[in-house]
Design an enzyme around this catalytic site. Structure first.
Site, PDB file in Angstrom:
ATOM      1  CB  SER A   1      -0.882  -0.012   1.260  1.00  0.00           C
ATOM      2  OG  SER A   1      -1.514   1.230   1.471  1.00  0.00           O
TER       3      SER A   1
ATOM      4  CE1 TYR B   1      -4.794  -1.817   5.208  1.00  0.00           C
ATOM      5  CE2 TYR B   1      -3.653   0.232   4.695  1.00  0.00           C
ATOM      6  CZ  TYR B   1      -4.273  -0.931   4.281  1.00  0.00           C
ATOM      7  OH  TYR B   1      -4.371  -1.215   2.937  1.00  0.00           O
TER       8      TYR B   1
END
Length: 266
Positions: free
Chosen positions: A157, A170
């Site tokens: 990501s 996250y």
């Protein structure tokens, strides 16, 4: 070394991205990024094995690919449980066929201020976003290594590189995926495997729907991203095909950011 030498011309160039005869397992592929990647690999000739937590969604995804003429199988094992993963991968290898390409896409998100972040959600994020990639990657590599070839793509990501309030855990998991990719390369490249990561920016997916629907966030994102927009999941297909085929035969341990340029503006 590349699996074969190439000459010149468009037909030969296409072979670099031709996945005919290859089998790809994509985890978390009943919707969103995982489904788009599975569909893209299938459109380039691969047969695909879909994996997900919700059987109804998984069957619906498989039916849509089958209706389009693609070769599809379904494997509904739990990627966060090591024993289930080993059994699931062994079953695919035995009953469906050898896995040539693995896309570790399974993931989740939970947003909360770090000081209030629930411990159980922290642990769930680690299991879903990090442990699953380790479990599935290891189980698949154990079959790839004796064959002397294989492609593993981990979905990282922009949060592998950036941070934003409310998603620190996250961010930690996606940083781990970036370095797990490097570690897999360090151990397995000598066996003929290529292990790389794709790091999507902000894409319109079910995981991000709350942000997509938030006009304030969307306005911030458009200002923050050089491309000035959200990404569409189909824009990840090219990167996945490149890293799955012979075109990337000497690309290893790399994280490819597909983010509209957002990581250029730290």
């Amino acid at each position: 070394m590349p699996s074969r030498m190439y000459g010149e011309g468009p037909a030969v160039a296409f072979e670099l991205f031709d996945l005919a005869g290859k089998r790809a397992l994509v985890t978390g592929s009943s919707q969103g990024i995982g489904f788009a990647i599975a569909r893209g690999l299938a459109e380039h000739g691969a047969s695909v094995v879909l994996n997900g937590r919700e059987r109804n969604k998984l069957e619906a995804a498989a039916a849509s690919l089958t209706a389009a003429g693609h070769k599809v199988a379904v494997a509904g094992f739990d990627v966060t449980a090591a024993e289930d993963v080993c059994e699931g991968i062994a079953t695919i290898e035995r009953t469906v066929g050898a896995i040539d390409i693995l896309v570790n896409n399974a993931g989740m998100q939970f947003r909360a201020p770090l000081e209030d972040f629930p411990v159980e959600k922290w642990e769930q994020l680690l299991r879903t976003n990090v442990s699953s990639a380790f479990y599935v990657g290891q189980a698949v590599a154990r079959h790839m290594i004796p064959r002397g070839k294989g492609k593993i793509i981990n979905i990282a990501s922009v949060q592998s590189e950036l941070a934003r309030p409310g998603i620190a855990p996250y961010t930690a998991t996606k940083g781990a995926i970036k370095n797990l990719t490097r570690g897999m390369c360090a151990d397995w490249a000598k066996h003929g495997l290529q292990i790389n990561a794709i790091a999507p920016g902000y894409f319109k997916t079910p995981l991000n729907q709350a942000l997509v629907d938030d006009p304030t966030f969307s306005a911030w994102l458009e200002k923050r991203t050089p491309a000035s927009r959200w990404g569409n999941v189909d824009e990840l297909i090219g990167a996945a095909v490149f890293l799955s085929g012979d075109a990337s035969s000497f690309v290893n341990g790399h994280t490819l950011y597909v983010d509209g340029g957002i990581t250029t503006c730290l």
